[in-house]
Design a protein around this motif. Structure first.
Motif, short mmCIF file in Angstrom:
data_model
loop_
_atom_site.label_atom_id
_atom_site.label_comp_id
_atom_site.label_asym_id
_atom_site.label_seq_id
_atom_site.Cartn_x
_atom_site.Cartn_y
_atom_site.Cartn_z
N LYS A 25 18.36 -9.95 22.93
CA LYS A 25 19.00 -11.21 22.63
C LYS A 25 20.41 -11.26 23.22
O LYS A 25 21.04 -10.23 23.46
CB LYS A 25 19.07 -11.43 21.11
N GLU A 60 15.24 -12.69 28.14
CA GLU A 60 16.12 -13.85 27.97
C GLU A 60 17.23 -13.90 29.02
O GLU A 60 18.04 -14.82 28.99
CB GLU A 60 16.73 -13.86 26.58
N ALA A 89 14.50 -19.73 26.70
CA ALA A 89 15.79 -19.20 26.22
C ALA A 89 16.72 -18.92 27.40
O ALA A 89 17.92 -19.23 27.34
CB ALA A 89 15.55 -17.92 25.41
#
Length: 217
Positions: A25, A60, A89
């Protein structure tokens, strides 16, 4: 009944945490810069301003963002992942950063859908061990590279899986450079760089990073 429900909720929370950690992330990227030597990866791949490159298994976009800044407005990055949610994303991160030199691709498990004879380099980071049809994928990568183009494979080998079979390592989401080196050579690449200790994944001494660079002559 309440006890069983609490147990189920606990398991779901644990699963969610594991799942989130595996997705790289955006909030993890700054910390990741402390142990992932992106500058040396670019050095070994020959990536510079104006280069056309691919990030296979982009998730991502940790590496994609670095690549986009490296190649600049005259370069191009092809970011490939098999999951639409990851691509979405990444597109959000690109928009936030006003980066317009990235083309996102939802690839197939056996085909990254790259443009033919276009790329200076292809980077496969922490993804090769997930590719079952690696021979087919390597053929597609070869077809996408220019003459003297390079493939860079970056993986981690967990210490407790050293000396295990390829199948056992894959099951544990890890892979030795020995297997990949042979596979790259069989695919027609000449190994130009081999580093078996390229740091440690997440600063964990039990997860040693390795790097292989193969050149298409």
């Amino acid at each position: 009944m309440k006890l069983k429900l609490k147990g189920l909720i606990f398991l779901l929370l644990i699963s969610t945490v594991k799942y989130s950690c595996a997705q790289y992330k955006e909030y993890d990227w700054t910390e990741r810069d402390t142990w992932m030597n992106v500058a040396r990866i670019f050095e070994f791949s020959g990536i510079r301003s104006g280069s056309k490159v691919a990030d296979i298994g982009c998730h991502e976009g940790y590496l994609t963002i670095h690549l986009a800044k490296r190649v600049g407005e005259t370069g191009r990055v092809y970011a490939v992942d098999v999951r639409q949610d990851r691509i979405q994303a990444l597109e959000g991160h690109l928009k936030d950063r006003k980066l317009t030199n990235v083309e996102t691709i939802v690839g197939d498990y056996d085909n990254p859908k790259l443009p033919k004879k276009t790329l200076d380099a292809v980077i496969v980071m922490d993804t090769y061990h997930e590719i079952d049809e690696y021979s087919t994928v390597l053929k597609h990568i070869k077809a996408a590279l220019k003459t003297q183009g390079r493939i860079i494979v970056v993986e981690k080998l967990k210490k407790h899986m050293r000396g295990k079979s390829r199948e056992e390592q894959i099951e544990a989401h890890t892979l030795s450079h020995v297997y990949v080196k042979s596979e790259l050579q069989e695919a027609g690449f000449t190994i130009s760089k081999e580093i078996i200790n390229f740091g440690t994944w997440e600063n964990d001494p039990n997860k040693v990073i390795w790097l292989l660079a193969g050149e298409l002559l």
